[in-house]
Every structure is written in C-alpha cells, then in structure tokens.
Design a protein around this motif. Structure first.
Motif, mmCIF file in Angstrom:
data_model
loop_
_atom_site.group_PDB
_atom_site.id
_atom_site.type_symbol
_atom_site.label_atom_id
_atom_site.label_comp_id
_atom_site.label_asym_id
_atom_site.label_seq_id
_atom_site.Cartn_x
_atom_site.Cartn_y
_atom_site.Cartn_z
ATOM 1 N N ALA A 153 16.431 34.289 52.074
ATOM 2 C CA ALA A 153 16.356 32.999 52.764
ATOM 3 C C ALA A 153 17.350 32.964 53.924
ATOM 4 C CB ALA A 153 16.637 31.860 51.787
ATOM 5 N N THR A 154 18.540 33.498 53.690
ATOM 6 C CA THR A 154 19.563 33.499 54.738
ATOM 7 C C THR A 154 19.100 34.302 55.947
ATOM 8 O OG1 THR A 154 21.307 33.316 53.073
ATOM 9 C CG2 THR A 154 21.955 34.100 55.262
ATOM 10 N N VAL A 155 18.537 35.477 55.688
ATOM 11 C CA VAL A 155 18.052 36.298 56.800
ATOM 12 C C VAL A 155 16.936 35.563 57.552
ATOM 13 C CG1 VAL A 155 16.859 38.434 57.399
ATOM 14 C CG2 VAL A 155 18.726 38.478 55.736
ATOM 15 N N GLU A 206 13.376 28.436 48.421
ATOM 16 C CA GLU A 206 14.264 29.470 47.913
ATOM 17 C C GLU A 206 14.081 29.629 46.401
ATOM 18 O OE1 GLU A 206 18.236 29.367 49.744
ATOM 19 O OE2 GLU A 206 18.932 29.610 47.685
ATOM 20 N N ASP A 242 20.630 35.994 43.763
ATOM 21 C CA ASP A 242 21.317 36.520 44.941
ATOM 22 C C ASP A 242 20.323 37.064 45.966
ATOM 23 O OD1 ASP A 242 23.643 35.829 43.791
ATOM 24 O OD2 ASP A 242 24.333 37.861 43.330
ATOM 25 N N LEU A 243 19.335 37.776 45.471
ATOM 26 C CA LEU A 243 18.362 38.372 46.395
ATOM 27 C C LEU A 243 17.573 37.291 47.128
ATOM 28 C CD1 LEU A 243 17.080 41.368 44.235
ATOM 29 C CD2 LEU A 243 18.615 41.454 46.214
ATOM 30 N N ASN A 292 19.980 40.930 40.768
ATOM 31 C CA ASN A 292 20.192 39.498 40.568
ATOM 32 C C ASN A 292 19.184 38.709 41.412
ATOM 33 O OD1 ASN A 292 21.076 36.797 40.770
ATOM 34 N ND2 ASN A 292 23.172 37.413 40.257
ATOM 35 N N ARG A 306 18.516 34.233 47.748
ATOM 36 C CA ARG A 306 19.417 33.578 48.710
ATOM 37 C C ARG A 306 19.583 34.446 49.943
ATOM 38 N NH1 ARG A 306 22.589 29.350 46.219
ATOM 39 N NH2 ARG A 306 22.104 27.723 47.723
ATOM 40 N N TYR A 307 19.702 35.729 49.696
ATOM 41 C CA TYR A 307 19.879 36.648 50.826
ATOM 42 C C TYR A 307 18.651 36.639 51.729
ATOM 43 C CZ TYR A 307 20.066 41.111 53.310
ATOM 44 O OH TYR A 307 20.033 42.077 54.279
#
Lengths: 202, 202
Positions: A170-172, A140, A164-165, A161, A167-168
């Motif tokens: 990685a989450t997906v 990440e 944030d991007l 950001n 993290r997003y």
DNA sequence: TAAATTTTGTACCACTCGGTACGAATCTAA
DNA sequence: TTAGATTCGTACCGAGTGGTACAAAATTTA
C-alpha cells in the motif's frame, strides 16, 4: 437502450443522465481534489444547475461519496481483480501494474483520487479526510487478508508477515501516486515497481 | 539577545519577531495545507494583522515559499544530513529513519509538508504545486547523485542503477507520508521501512 | 522641536464560496 | 382539461476569501 420500468415517475422528467453526470463530477474531483473543486466547477462540468445537483445528489460531501463509489467500481476496479489472482506474487504484481496503468493513463488525471483528494484538507472537512482514510484502510485490509490466505496455502513462506507485506505494498502504491502527480512517466513508474518487488519474499 | 546592527532602521519598529512569526505560519500550513489555510488562520496564529503580514512577507504564495525554506532548514534537515553518511546503505537508512521520526513526532503534524501541502490543489494554484514538485525533484536528484558517488566508490554494486534506487527511496518516503497522515504509528512505519530495505542491493 | 519614515489597526473592497427560495415549465393521473 | 407532482432556471442569501486604503502611532534624523 433503457428498459422502461412498470410506471414512469410522475412530474417533470430529468433532463440529464444521472450516471453520466456522476462521471463528469468524478473527473473534476479527481483533477482538482475535494477542496479545490467548487460547486460552480461541478455544475459547469455536469451541465446542470445548482438546485438540480442538490436534488439529485445531495450536498457536496454526499456527491463526493457517490463519486468515490463510482471510482472504486470503475478506474480502481483493478484492485478487486488483483485480489483474485492465484498467487501472492501475482496479486502484488497486478496491484502495482494496475496502479501504474491507471496513474499513467493520459486520459485521466495523473494521481489517485483517494490519495490526492483530501491530503491537504483543513480541519473543517475532517469528515472527508476520515472517509478517505477509512477507504484506504479497508483496501489495505483486503490485501492483508489475501496474503494471509496465500500464507496458509504455502504460497508465501511461513515466516512472512501478511500485515507488513500489505502495508508495504500500500505504501509503495501511495508513493507511486505522488510520483505520478509529480510528472513521472509510465516507464519510470515501472522501474520503481520492479525495484520494490525485490523486497518480496523468495 | 540580539546584536544591534550599526544603525537601527528608521520609522516605527516591528512589534513582532519575523522568524517566530514564520514558525507559526509553518505550523498552520503544515497542518492544513496551502489551500486549507486562510489568511485569517495565519494572522491569528502569527499574532499580527493582515497589512503587517503583507508588508513583511508579501502575499500568501510568497509567504508559503518562505515557509518551505524554513521547513527544509528545520524539520526536514535530516535529508541533507543523511546524504553525508559514509555508505549508500547508511544514507537510505538515515533517510527512511529521519522521515519516520519526523512523521511520527507527536509535536508536529503527521505528514510531510511538501507531500500534503499541494496534492489536491486546483489549477488556480498550479504555481504552488509546481514549486512543490520542483523541490521534491531536487531532493530526489540529490539522493541520486549521492548514490552515483557510492557506486563509483564501490559502495554499490556495478549493476546498481542510482536513478532507480533514488526514485524508489523517494517513492517509499512519500508513501510513508500518506501512511502517517492516515494514522500509522511509528512502529508500523518502521516495519514498512524494514520491508522496503529488503529491496536494497547486496 | 519638526520633518521624514515605517508599522499598526480599522475598516473596507470585489469576489467567490456552499447552499436555497421560488415561480415557471413539464410531466402523469384523473 | 384539470389537479398534482417533480424538475428547471433565475436570482438570491450570509459568510468567508485574498488583498488593500488610509490615518493614527512610533520611531529616527535633522
């Protein structure tokens, strides 16, 4: 095919190929998770017996770590490749696309080794869980740094950001792994990625 | 506090409360996963001994199923509540918000029981994995049906695809679970959700 | 009181787990 | 040929696994 080193090692030579045995171990861990894999599973798949395994790879945790390295250099190599794409948009598209290709490859288990591997571990194997968490966090961070560069290059808007991007994304990707493990098809995974991309700046 | 039924059962009465014991079992399974939880873990936490557990709840799989029901009616009840919100946007906001609140609640394990519970199961416990997959799929179907209604009510655009949107929301939720298990804070989870919401129609 | 019924605790079952001791086998170096 | 080094296969270790047999204890019904 192998170039002989200056001197052959003394003693009885190994009866198996180390890299091939490691690949077999990877298959088993990938399919069954760390905890679900027994030493008997491993020796059966690797075609060697227990003391040989210990002599060559150490104990179960040590072998698992070597398998993780091999995973990162093999099936999961698309991550590093994606980070070299020219634009942030291309990076994220390649990240999601690479994940989908891997997760829906019929020749390999439907799931990500580092996601499925140790989520349901007991406290006894906290060490393994921490190792996987560390590796996921490192991935990440690499994505975030790439997005920071993209922002500096004007490739991402000034108000974006990168953290944030990253993290997003990685989450997906993690969510896709769960979906794939649950039986989602490649086409379904692609539609999820397309929807996820609508959150992308510009 | 308990209303006595018409007739008390014959034989020696139970020395423990069934619901409380089930709650204790839920805590253990949630923290350690299905495979990482041993019968000794369970009996210790539940304060009963092994034969009593088997008499009251059946074997380990049967107990786990009862625990899943209790999870759906307790900590994960926010899902049903979210589906009753007036607009699709409110539904998805409540789904993500509820998941975040649960995942970052310091009093409970950082993770979702159905996600962490059986991802790394061996083939021997395929039954448990299938059970969890089925339940996740059922939840996703419920979200899709809610979005279909939203579309019929003009609450979602005519070109919106309820199935894709439901899959996307479920994917983000699963990804949040992995993030939480890896140590992400509530604030971080909230930012992920905010980014994810940018993919929402309109 | 006595019989019937249910739960409780102990003590055990066969099995599998991760890990290892040890001697036979197979190689290199002298 | 011999000595030294390394691997191989068997056979085993103590600990823990999920699950159960059985008798003592506690209750209701007769």
């Amino acid at each position: 095919m192998k170039v002989k080193k200056s001197i052959a090692p003394m003693g009885r030579p190994r009866a198996f190929d180390v890299d091939e045995a490691l690949d077999r171990a990877l298959q088993v861990f990938w399919r069954k998770g760390y905890q679900g894999t027994s030493l008997s599973d491993l020796t059966r798949a690797m075609g060697i017996n227990r003391p040989s395994l210990y002599a060559a790879f150490g104990d179960k945790q040590s072998l698992f770590r070597k398998v993780l390295d091999r995973y990162a250099d093999g099936p999961a190599a698309y991550v590093r490749e994606a980070l070299n794409k020219p634009t942030a948009r291309a990076v994220v598209e390649r990240l999601l696309g690479g994940a989908i290709d891997l997760l829906s490859d019929p020749r390999t288990p439907q799931g990500c080794l580092t996601v499925q591997g140790a989520l349901s571990c007991g406290e006894a194997i906290d060490a393994v869980r921490q190792e996987l968490n560390t590796r996921r966090a490192a991935g990440e961070a690499a994505i975030r740094e790439r997005f920071e560069r993209a922002k500096a290059e004007g490739d991402l808007p000034k108000d974006a950001n990168p953290g944030d991007l990253a993290r997003y994304v990685a989450t997906v990707m993690h969510g896709l792994s769960v979906q794939a493990a649950g039986g989602a098809s490649r086409a379904e995974l692609r539609r999820i990625a397309r929807t996820a991309l609508r959150a992308w700046p510009q």
